[in-house]
Write a protein that holds these residues in place. Sequence first.
Motif, short mmCIF file in Angstrom:
data_model
loop_
_atom_site.label_atom_id
_atom_site.label_comp_id
_atom_site.label_asym_id
_atom_site.label_seq_id
_atom_site.Cartn_x
_atom_site.Cartn_y
_atom_site.Cartn_z
N THR B 111 0.82 -1.22 0.00
CA THR B 111 0.00 0.00 0.00
C THR B 111 0.85 1.26 0.00
OG1 THR B 111 -0.05 0.30 2.40
CG2 THR B 111 -1.65 -1.22 1.46
N ASP B 114 -0.46 4.68 0.94
CA ASP B 114 -1.11 5.58 -0.01
C ASP B 114 -2.54 5.09 -0.27
OD1 ASP B 114 -2.18 6.68 -2.29
OD2 ASP B 114 -0.33 6.54 -3.46
N GLY B 116 -4.74 5.89 -2.33
CA GLY B 116 -5.02 5.66 -3.75
C GLY B 116 -4.53 4.31 -4.20
N LYS B 117 -3.29 4.00 -3.85
CA LYS B 117 -2.72 2.70 -4.22
C LYS B 117 -3.50 1.58 -3.56
CE LYS B 117 1.16 1.03 -5.08
NZ LYS B 117 2.52 0.45 -5.08
N GLU B 119 -6.62 1.53 -2.58
CA GLU B 119 -7.91 1.40 -3.25
C GLU B 119 -7.78 0.56 -4.52
OE1 GLU B 119 -10.94 2.56 -2.69
OE2 GLU B 119 -11.77 2.12 -4.67
N SER B 120 -6.80 0.90 -5.34
CA SER B 120 -6.67 0.20 -6.62
C SER B 120 -6.20 -1.23 -6.37
CB SER B 120 -5.69 0.94 -7.53
OG SER B 120 -4.41 0.37 -7.49
#
Lengths: 368, 368
Positions: B111, B114, B116-117, B119-120
């Motif tokens: 992760t 982050d 954003g990372k 989540e993806s």
Amino acid sequence: MSRSKSNTQNRRRALVSIRDVARRARVSIATVSRAVNRVSSVDPELAKRVWKAVEETGYVPNTQARALVSGRSHLIGLIVSEITNPFFPELVQEFENLAVPQGYEVMVGSTNYDPGKTESLIRRMLQRNVDGVAVMTFGVEEELVRRLVEREFPLVFVDAGPDLPNIRVLKVNYAGGIREAVQHLAALGHRSIAFITGPLQMRSVVARRDAFLTSMAELGIEVPAEHVAIGAHTMESGMAAMEQLAALPELPTAVVCSNDMTAIGALHALERTTHSVPKEISVVGFDDIHLAQFMLPPLTTVRMSCKDLAAAAVEALRAGIEPEHPKAGVKEWQIPTRLVVRQSSTFPRGTLPAIVKQAADRHRAVRV
Amino acid sequence: MSRSKSNTQNRRRALVSIRDVARRARVSIATVSRAVNRVSSVDPELAKRVWKAVEETGYVPNTQARALVSGRSHLIGLIVSEITNPFFPELVQEFENLAVPQGYEVMVGSTNYDPGKTESLIRRMLQRNVDGVAVMTFGVEEELVRRLVEREFPLVFVDAGPDLPNIRVLKVNYAGGIREAVQHLAALGHRSIAFITGPLQMRSVVARRDAFLTSMAELGIEVPAEHVAIGAHTMESGMAAMEQLAALPELPTAVVCSNDMTAIGALHALERTTHSVPKEISVVGFDDIHLAQFMLPPLTTVRMSCKDLAAAAVEALRAGIEPEHPKAGVKEWQIPTRLVVRQSSTFPRGTLPAIVKQAADRHRAVRV
DNA sequence: ATGAAAGCGCTAACAC
DNA sequence: GTGTTAGCGCTTTCAT
């Protein structure tokens, strides 16, 4: 529980399939597929309806089904030799950072130099239907190559690989970086420079050693055989090799190591034998792993950038996988290297030029 | 090229499918499926014929197809916070060494703290249809948990997680290990012991700090506020925190760090400020990464074994995935910790007991 | 115990 | 441009 069948099986159906989206958007499943895959011929109006339905239902395409029918898994393999060598996680990280946004998932495996593990690793990758594999082991076991090459699918190697249509190679400029290191040491006045190799089965290890010998020869400096110690790219082996060099009648004034882990081991061995780095002996590494700058003293080393390597690997792989890729015809990628000077290298012991010595004394006076 | 269609598409069909095997063994594809999956009801004679055909054709079942129909991907997710922190590759390695022979492929993601990372990453894992996920980030971001928990599928957390039927937790005995460390230092005579934390959003970080404070309180030693420095589980932050402690009017005689990377950074900062370890100050880490023993001096640290952690995680995951698993009902796994004493800890400066001092002098005499 | 057949969710060829 | 349809390779009923 909402499972309809009182089945003990843990069978999970997709929460929402392409059919649900199609029904909701009042189009056919084919149109949904096209819209989702951004095929340009779809009517913008319908596409909008589809995306709305996708949004509302929370639809996520099923990768398995997609891969099954399209024949492309969007999975690429990345084989490294040792995930616990800090160089490789850095490489893996960069590789993923590039591959994922480009639509590929990465399946990482490490061989640990174990043919059995390697064998099973390849089988697992084939079984998962990888679209291609990057072999970043820096010196490939023959068996691995053979197995991989059998299937004529996209492959990327470091340094060298069989000359076949689907195989691409990343050429690392070992010679350049190591020559810089040797010239740096020679410029400081070193003439007694030793080298600690990695495991010599690896092509890249031989390349590094040869680059060292060539660079020394260029300068007209002889390298006695006992100044080339054999390591294995681990801290432990670096320690052992350094102890061997330290047991020589005369300690070399500098030592170049085939990778940073070896150099870290060497540093450790020198501390244990109460030799001070860089005062008594300079140490130079190779790779420039993140840790290198945190060593005591911070390690002078030849940088082979993970980022460069990863970027080239991903690009080369895509060039092989995607028929329309702009670089589909390219077969070789060049990877630069360069020396990063830190504090583990300095003038040979006893030759510290007067002016520098003065400055050093002043500095030491302040510290005490 | 042997591709039949002169299609530009890179569509690769399986070299040999279940049908080829069935034809060759003169049985139905259902029988092949059963034989290959070791269903007991198959006639041994037929099974033998099937395996022979499998052998001869080199048949490998297609994972995608299998996953598509069975609803089980035999893929498990492993989420870590930072793949470049040496602790995690060690964990990943152990995890794979266990999971793969048990029939699972591992999809690793980091992760990097982050959102954003993260989540993806979760989306990617869901998309690849993982059968379960182990979240080994040592302090889970709330958002991550929420997203994961929505899908009611098997999940393993470290330290703590929502109390839901499909969630299992690995409880690390931070208190035990850190108390051992504190008592070790106290027994040596230390009273001025500082602590460098990790990022305090993490549960496990708070747990470690609290364990430190509790252990100190147990011994009746006060900890002034300025003796608790805040780090971020990186070498850089360890250096910064140590520099802060070193700038205090009186240098503590010992410092306990929330993880080994922090301790390595602290070691480095102490060297830079010309404080000798352990003579002037003792340093203790946490994790016992492989590197710890190669530090100068080798690091005294609390071992949290990757192997224990990985074994528990895999077992807990399988318990959640497989309805018939013997430990299907278990919800908690205990992870032990223990102090490993090396050379970075010793008596407080100026208090070296006479007899030990004698021995040390003798030792030093030999080395010089 | 074995085989026939119905899909799993999706893409791509083909028809309109 | 859009819909219909035939599978991708496999597991799993359901008959037999």
